[in-house]
Design a protein around this motif. Structure first.
Motif, PDB file in Angstrom:
ATOM      1  N   GLN A 123      43.150  -2.042   6.953  1.00 21.59           N
ATOM      2  CA  GLN A 123      42.128  -1.104   6.504  1.00 21.59           C
ATOM      3  C   GLN A 123      42.378  -0.553   5.101  1.00 21.59           C
ATOM      4  OE1 GLN A 123      39.501  -0.752   8.460  1.00 21.59           O
ATOM      5  NE2 GLN A 123      40.514  -2.091   9.973  1.00 21.59           N
ATOM      6  N   ALA A 124      43.653  -0.612   4.635  1.00 22.24           N
ATOM      7  CA  ALA A 124      43.985  -0.013   3.337  1.00 22.24           C
ATOM      8  C   ALA A 124      45.256  -0.627   2.796  1.00 22.24           C
ATOM      9  CB  ALA A 124      44.145   1.503   3.467  1.00 22.24           C
ATOM     10  N   THR A 125      45.521  -0.362   1.519  1.00 25.83           N
ATOM     11  CA  THR A 125      46.746  -0.842   0.903  1.00 25.83           C
ATOM     12  C   THR A 125      47.891   0.062   1.321  1.00 25.83           C
ATOM     13  OG1 THR A 125      45.533  -1.693  -1.001  1.00 25.83           O
ATOM     14  CG2 THR A 125      47.890  -1.318  -1.280  1.00 25.83           C
ATOM     15  N   LEU A 126      49.007  -0.543   1.710  1.00 27.91           N
ATOM     16  CA  LEU A 126      50.163   0.237   2.134  1.00 27.91           C
ATOM     17  C   LEU A 126      50.796   0.945   0.951  1.00 27.91           C
ATOM     18  CD1 LEU A 126      51.896  -2.298   4.576  1.00 27.91           C
ATOM     19  CD2 LEU A 126      50.781  -0.150   5.191  1.00 27.91           C
ATOM     20  N   THR A 127      51.164   2.214   1.160  1.00 28.63           N
ATOM     21  CA  THR A 127      51.861   2.980   0.117  1.00 28.63           C
ATOM     22  C   THR A 127      53.346   2.956   0.390  1.00 28.63           C
ATOM     23  OG1 THR A 127      51.702   5.037   1.358  1.00 28.63           O
ATOM     24  CG2 THR A 127      49.857   4.486  -0.109  1.00 28.63           C
ATOM     25  N   ASP A 128      54.156   3.328  -0.626  1.00 23.20           N
ATOM     26  CA  ASP A 128      55.607   3.351  -0.464  1.00 23.20           C
ATOM     27  C   ASP A 128      56.020   4.320   0.635  1.00 23.20           C
ATOM     28  OD1 ASP A 128      55.914   1.459  -2.400  1.00 23.20           O
ATOM     29  OD2 ASP A 128      56.340   2.895  -4.012  1.00 23.20           O
ATOM     30  N   GLN A 129      55.310   5.469   0.699  1.00 24.01           N
ATOM     31  CA  GLN A 129      55.670   6.463   1.710  1.00 24.01           C
ATOM     32  C   GLN A 129      55.483   5.890   3.129  1.00 24.01           C
ATOM     33  OE1 GLN A 129      53.679   6.903  -0.844  1.00 24.01           O
ATOM     34  NE2 GLN A 129      54.387   8.697  -2.040  1.00 24.01           N
ATOM     35  N   ILE A 130      54.382   5.192   3.362  1.00 30.95           N
ATOM     36  CA  ILE A 130      54.129   4.627   4.689  1.00 30.95           C
ATOM     37  C   ILE A 130      55.139   3.528   5.018  1.00 30.95           C
ATOM     38  CG2 ILE A 130      52.467   3.320   6.079  1.00 30.95           C
ATOM     39  CD1 ILE A 130      50.241   4.728   4.544  1.00 30.95           C
ATOM     40  N   ILE A 131      55.454   2.720   4.010  1.00 37.13           N
ATOM     41  CA  ILE A 131      56.412   1.628   4.229  1.00 37.13           C
ATOM     42  C   ILE A 131      57.783   2.198   4.550  1.00 37.13           C
ATOM     43  CG2 ILE A 131      57.600  -0.304   3.137  1.00 37.13           C
ATOM     44  CD1 ILE A 131      55.032  -0.722   1.459  1.00 37.13           C
ATOM     45  N   ASP A 132      58.230   3.196   3.755  1.00 34.50           N
ATOM     46  CA  ASP A 132      59.558   3.791   3.993  1.00 34.50           C
ATOM     47  C   ASP A 132      59.628   4.476   5.342  1.00 34.50           C
ATOM     48  OD1 ASP A 132      60.355   2.850   1.556  1.00 34.50           O
ATOM     49  OD2 ASP A 132      60.007   4.740   0.483  1.00 34.50           O
ATOM     50  N   ARG A 133      58.550   5.178   5.711  1.00 29.99           N
ATOM     51  CA  ARG A 133      58.544   5.875   6.997  1.00 29.99           C
ATOM     52  C   ARG A 133      58.620   4.874   8.162  1.00 29.99           C
ATOM     53  NH1 ARG A 133      54.454   8.887   6.052  1.00 29.99           N
ATOM     54  NH2 ARG A 133      52.847   7.665   7.127  1.00 29.99           N
ATOM     55  N   THR A 134      57.907   3.771   8.015  1.00 30.34           N
ATOM     56  CA  THR A 134      57.928   2.742   9.073  1.00 30.34           C
ATOM     57  C   THR A 134      59.304   2.120   9.208  1.00 30.34           C
ATOM     58  OG1 THR A 134      55.592   2.232   8.665  1.00 30.34           O
ATOM     59  CG2 THR A 134      56.885   0.580   9.834  1.00 30.34           C
ATOM     60  N   MET A 135      59.929   1.795   8.078  1.00 26.51           N
ATOM     61  CA  MET A 135      61.239   1.167   8.129  1.00 26.51           C
ATOM     62  C   MET A 135      62.294   2.128   8.677  1.00 26.51           C
ATOM     63  SD  MET A 135      60.665  -1.879   7.337  1.00 26.51           S
ATOM     64  CE  MET A 135      62.374  -2.384   7.453  1.00 26.51           C
ATOM     65  N   GLN A 136      62.171   3.422   8.362  1.00 22.98           N
ATOM     66  CA  GLN A 136      63.120   4.386   8.900  1.00 22.98           C
ATOM     67  C   GLN A 136      63.003   4.489  10.417  1.00 22.98           C
ATOM     68  OE1 GLN A 136      65.686   5.979   7.478  1.00 22.98           O
ATOM     69  NE2 GLN A 136      65.206   4.827   5.588  1.00 22.98           N
ATOM     70  N   LYS A 137      61.777   4.399  10.924  1.00 20.37           N
ATOM     71  CA  LYS A 137      61.576   4.417  12.364  1.00 20.37           C
ATOM     72  C   LYS A 137      62.267   3.213  13.018  1.00 20.37           C
ATOM     73  CE  LYS A 137      57.369   4.895  13.767  1.00 20.37           C
ATOM     74  NZ  LYS A 137      55.885   4.776  13.789  1.00 20.37           N
ATOM     75  N   LEU A 138      62.129   2.062  12.376  1.00 22.60           N
ATOM     76  CA  LEU A 138      62.759   0.851  12.920  1.00 22.60           C
ATOM     77  C   LEU A 138      64.280   0.961  12.872  1.00 22.60           C
ATOM     78  CD1 LEU A 138      60.477  -1.934  11.391  1.00 22.60           C
ATOM     79  CD2 LEU A 138      60.445  -1.057  13.729  1.00 22.60           C
ATOM     80  N   ILE A 139      64.823   1.481  11.739  1.00 23.50           N
ATOM     81  CA  ILE A 139      66.275   1.624  11.598  1.00 23.50           C
ATOM     82  C   ILE A 139      66.814   2.565  12.666  1.00 23.50           C
ATOM     83  CG2 ILE A 139      68.084   2.568  10.121  1.00 23.50           C
ATOM     84  CD1 ILE A 139      66.456   1.490   7.721  1.00 23.50           C
ATOM     85  N   GLY A 140      66.125   3.653  12.875  1.00 21.96           N
ATOM     86  CA  GLY A 140      66.575   4.613  13.881  1.00 21.96           C
ATOM     87  C   GLY A 140      66.573   4.004  15.280  1.00 21.96           C
ATOM     88  N   THR A 141      65.564   3.217  15.571  1.00 19.90           N
ATOM     89  CA  THR A 141      65.494   2.560  16.889  1.00 19.90           C
ATOM     90  C   THR A 141      66.646   1.585  17.083  1.00 19.90           C
ATOM     91  OG1 THR A 141      63.079   2.753  16.913  1.00 19.90           O
ATOM     92  CG2 THR A 141      64.065   1.125  18.371  1.00 19.90           C
ATOM     93  N   PHE A 142      66.946   0.804  16.032  1.00 28.41           N
ATOM     94  CA  PHE A 142      68.033  -0.183  16.145  1.00 28.41           C
ATOM     95  C   PHE A 142      69.384   0.514  16.300  1.00 28.41           C
ATOM     96  CE2 PHE A 142      65.186  -3.047  13.359  1.00 28.41           C
ATOM     97  CZ  PHE A 142      64.483  -3.492  14.483  1.00 28.41           C
ATOM     98  N   GLU A 143      69.590   1.594  15.562  1.00 29.05           N
ATOM     99  CA  GLU A 143      70.862   2.305  15.644  1.00 29.05           C
ATOM    100  C   GLU A 143      71.054   2.939  17.020  1.00 29.05           C
ATOM    101  OE1 GLU A 143      71.498   3.609  10.971  1.00 29.05           O
ATOM    102  OE2 GLU A 143      70.435   4.961  12.345  1.00 29.05           O
ATOM    103  N   LYS A 144      69.955   3.468  17.571  1.00 29.59           N
ATOM    104  CA  LYS A 144      70.051   4.153  18.857  1.00 29.59           C
ATOM    105  C   LYS A 144      70.150   3.171  20.025  1.00 29.59           C
ATOM    106  CE  LYS A 144      67.525   7.378  21.814  1.00 29.59           C
ATOM    107  NZ  LYS A 144      66.290   8.197  21.978  1.00 29.59           N
ATOM    108  N   GLU A 145      69.274   2.164  20.030  1.00 29.89           N
ATOM    109  CA  GLU A 145      69.194   1.263  21.182  1.00 29.89           C
ATOM    110  C   GLU A 145      70.221   0.139  21.152  1.00 29.89           C
ATOM    111  OE1 GLU A 145      67.340   1.883  23.687  1.00 29.89           O
ATOM    112  OE2 GLU A 145      66.210   3.546  22.797  1.00 29.89           O
ATOM    113  N   LEU A 146      70.573  -0.332  19.948  1.00 30.20           N
ATOM    114  CA  LEU A 146      71.456  -1.494  19.839  1.00 30.20           C
ATOM    115  C   LEU A 146      72.824  -1.156  19.254  1.00 30.20           C
ATOM    116  CD1 LEU A 146      68.897  -4.132  18.466  1.00 30.20           C
ATOM    117  CD2 LEU A 146      69.532  -3.719  20.842  1.00 30.20           C
ATOM    118  N   ASN A 147      73.009   0.134  18.918  1.00 31.01           N
ATOM    119  CA  ASN A 147      74.251   0.547  18.259  1.00 31.01           C
ATOM    120  C   ASN A 147      74.473  -0.269  16.990  1.00 31.01           C
ATOM    121  OD1 ASN A 147      76.534   2.153  18.021  1.00 31.01           O
ATOM    122  ND2 ASN A 147      77.840   0.693  19.154  1.00 31.01           N
TER     123      ASN A 147
END
Length: 804
Positions: free
Chosen positions: A775-799
């Motif tokens: 629907q729109a062009t991704l901004t740096d803020q949205i990209i960084d927020r998404t990647m941080q969510k993924l990093i947090g999930t990997f650190e918590k669930e997979l150590n």
């Protein structure tokens, strides 16, 4: 089945070339698989002619040589130096001209060249018997007693006509064509040309009587039994003409009596058997079965245990012959035989087929009896054989013909309609042409009117049973090539065909695999039971065992395509074929709850190198990723894009994956257990994929799903994750997808690292993430927020530790 052209010419005029006859027979349904020219003398005596010695004088420099001049025809006189003591002027001789190749008896061939012998020119060679392969004598040159003109080919003088052998792939329904006369009957119809059966008018009984009591105690197995006695014969080597006839079709002469029975079998299609009359105890010939497991020694000196269904020819005390299959060792014709009982019978195909298969005995006689012989031909064949035996072995016919035929087999009446003939052939053939074709096929026409007729089919045509069969006979003689195609093709259907064409889909996947370097194989459905007993790759106790197995290697129907594929791998690897990527569409068989089940499978089998070695790229061994790539290409081509993946539990694999859809397995693939590879004597790793082809066909969706191309760009971000070794990429992908469903389009591993730098029992995955907002062009803020969510999930669930 081998058919001799020269043999055919004894009964019908055939000026056509062997190639033309071959094409005629093939078009009519008697497919000629091979045409071979054979010569009684190697080279056919090409370049060897009749010559006349004009002058003969002693060689001035050699006492044992003569200088001759020889007329070799066409006004050509050549000088020849000859070493034979019997050469003289005025003789007709056999001359090998310059350029001719000689094939001496027992020696290597050599070519005649112009030469000088002790200073004298010699342009040819005057030949002895052994020098041209027509005998063994070297006592002197051949002096020909002939009026043939000089220059006549020597092959004419020696009557050396070359023969041509047609090897016909006889289909099981054409029992009537399993002989030279059988083939001639088709040629008669194809060429509209008469033929002449061998005459038997000279058959005479010298002493009327019935010395043997002949009884058929198993009439279901023997509809007709005929025989007679010939006494005063002399068993010896067959004459040259008889031996040549048999040798031309690949048979070895035995003695004059046995050779006649083989000759008549291949001439008329009627098997015969000659019994030594001295071994027929009790003056009885009985057609019956013997008790189960009765021992019987056959001509090959093997003791066989008879089955209760084996039809036997017996005397008053014991069996003499397995009826229609193989003779016994005690009752056969030998050099001591002075009288014979000659048998000509019609045996039940079911009896002969069962016995032949059980004992593993395949003979020329059983081949014909299994398909059905003509019950109305036994007496004619008997007379023909008796006359030939008298010709080559002497003797007299000392009994009446015994002919037990309680229920004569008559001709079949088949009603025919012209409209059905026209409809099935696709063309209206002129009625006189139909009548001529059928008459030439010995099919009579009765009760004809404008709508149809009654076809009277002879008993020997065991395959012509209904109206469609008669129409097929008309068509194959008229010629399939003579049926013109209409300008417009159309079809009418009683029911709607399914959209999915299984054959087209199989061809599509075959083409895909072939384009990717795979070779298709077709292996035997029969395999070794040892595979089931040795490995748990197939279910024990579910084998379908062959009752009349020919060997243990072909004892059961296969439950998997793996082992037949590995047999092909082993065969090729042993012959230094290193790049092996194979596939097979095949059927597997097993028993389940008392039922017999067949399943269609697709198998991939890989071993050796990934590709051939070249200057551009060094070769690499085939690995799991090559196999996985092929598996995913097949699924993609079948439009199966969403499926579940898990580690395979199948015992045949050391490791691998299973793809499932709706809880049912689509494919298992991976590395085959090393013990299986070793058992098959394959040293390199074997990779195998097993598709449930039937289930995969059901999942095929021919419709293409089209989506609009996204207007906004995608973005890629990479992470390097240090994780435990037991963490799989599947877990990473599932966590990422669950955390971000809308923006995350794909997850991929592009690098894997293991080593001391990251710790024991750890590994590093370099993972790429493709993000896109439709629907729109991704901004740096949205990209960084998404990647941080993924990093947090990997650190918590997979150590996981994120490497910077």
């Amino acid at each position: 089945m081998k058919i001799s052209l020269n043999w055919l010419k004894q009964y019908i005029s055939l000026p056509e070339s062997p190639e033309q006859i071959s094409a005629l027979l093939t078009r009519s349904g008697l497919e000629v698989e091979h045409l071979e020219k054979i010569e009684s003398v190697p080279g056919g005596m090409e370049g060897i002619v009749i010559g006349e010695v004009l002058t003969c004088a002693r060689h001035p420099d050699a006492d044992k040589l003569s200088i001759t001049t020889v007329d070799i025809g066409n006004n050509t006189i050549v000088p020849i130096v000859c070493g034979a003591s019997n050469v003289a002027a005025g003789q007709k001789v056999i001359v090998a001209t310059v350029g001719a190749t000689l094939y001496p008896t027992g020696s290597e061939p050599f070519k005649i060249k112009k030469a000088k012998i002790r200073g004298e020119v010699s342009e040819g060679m005057i030949c002895a018997e052994d020098e041209i392969g027509v005998g063994t004598s070297h006592a002197g040159i051949i002096v020909a007693d002939t009026d043939l003109p000089n220059g006549t080919p020597a092959s004419i003088y020696f009557n050396l006509e070359p023969d041509y052998i047609f090897e016909i792939g006889l289909t099981p329904n054409r029992a009537d064509a399993a002989s030279h006369i059988g083939v001639i009957r088709d040629l008669k119809a194809l060429l509209n040309r008469p033929y002449q059966l061998p005459p038997v008018e000279n058959f005479r009984i010298a002493t009327a009587g019935k010395p043997f009591d002949v009884r058929v105690e198993e009439p279901a197995g023997c509809p007709r039994y005929s025989g007679l006695t010939i006494s005063g014969i002399m068993v010896k080597e067959s004459p040259e003409w008889l031996k040549k006839r048999l040798q031309s079709i690949g048979l070895s002469p035995i003695n004059n009596v046995v050779d006649v029975t083989n000759f008549v079998l291949h001439e008329l299609g009627q098997p015969l058997h000659a019994f030594d009359a001295a071994h027929i105890t009790g003056n009885q010939v009985l057609v019956k079965t013997l008790p189960q497991d009765t021992p019987f020694v056959t001509l090959d000196k093997q003791t066989r245990k008879l089955q209760s269904f084996d039809l036997m020819i017996c005397n008053a005390e014991e069996g003499m012959c397995i009826a229609g299959v193989f003779g016994g060792i005690t009752s056969g014709v030998t050099s001591e035989t002075k009288a014979i009982f000659l048998e000509s019978a019609c045996f039940s195909p079911a009896y002969i087929r069962r016995t032949s298969q059980y004992h593993g005995l395949k003979t020329d006689a059983s081949f014909r009896f299994e398909r059905g012989t003509d019950p109305n031909n036994t007496v004619y064949a008997l007379k023909r054989a008796a006359l030939l035996i008298q010709e080559v072995a002497g003797g007299e016919i000392t009994s009446d013909i015994v002919d037990i035929y309680p229920q004569p087999v008559g001709e079949r009446e088949i009603p025919m309609l012209y409209k059905h003939i026209d409809r099935l052939i696709g063309k209206s053939i002129e009625r006189p042409a139909i009548q001529t074709i059928l008459a030439n096929l010995d099919i009579q026409i009765q009760n004809e009117d404008e709508t149809g007729f009654t076809a009277i089919v002879p008993a020997y045509r065991v395959d012509v049973l209904r109206e469609a069969d008669v129409i097929e006979e008309i068509l194959r003689i008229y010629g399939y090539d003579n049926i013109e195609l209409p300008p417009y093709q159309y079809s009418s259907f009683l029911a709607e065909f399914p959209v999915t064409d299984k054959n087209k889909l199989q061809a599509k996947i075959s083409s895909l695999l072939a384009d990717n370097g795979f070779y298709e194989i077709i292996t035997n459905s029969l395999t070794k039971q040892a595979y089931t007993q040795k490995f748990n790759a197939v279910a024990s106790g579910q084998d379908i065992e062959i009752l009349n197995k020919l060997s243990e290697d072909l004892g059961v129907l296969r439950q998997t395509l793996l082992f037949s594929g590995m047999e092909v791998l082993a065969y090729n690897l042993n012959r230094r074929q290193k790049e092996l990527k194979l596939f097979e569409f095949g059927t597997i068989y097993y028993k389940q709850e008392g039922k017999y089940i067949e399943k269609q499978r697709l198998a991939l089998v890989l071993a050796g190198d990934k590709q051939a070695e070249s200057w551009l790229e060094k070769t690499k061994p085939v690995d799991f990723h090559v196999l996985a790539s092929a598996v995913q290409k097949i699924l993609h081509r079948m439009n199966v894009k969403k499926f579940d993946s898990s580690e395979t539990k199948h015992p045949v694999f050391s490791y691998g994956l299973t793809f499932t859809l709706n809880g049912k397995e689509l494919v298992n693939f991976g590395l085959v257990q090393s013990n299986a590879s070793k058992f098959m004597e394959i040293k390199s790793p074997v990779w195998y994929a097993d598709f449930d082809w039937e289930y995969l066909l059901k999942q095929y969706n021919a419709s293409l799903a089209a989506e609009e191309i996204a207007k906004f760009p995608e973005v890629r971000r990479d992470l390097s994750l240090v994780i435990d070794k037991n963490v799989s990429f599947k877990q990473i992908r599932q966590l990422a997808t669950a955390q971000e469903r809308r923006l995350l389009k794909s997850v991929n591993v592009f690098d894997v690292y293991e080593g001391e730098n990251i710790g024991k029992d750890k590994k590093s995955y370099s993972v790429s993430f493709i993000l896109q907002d439709e629907q729109a062009t991704l901004t740096d803020q949205i990209i960084d927020r998404t990647m941080q969510k993924l990093i947090g999930t990997f650190e918590k669930e997979l150590n996981a530790v994120i490497r910077k």
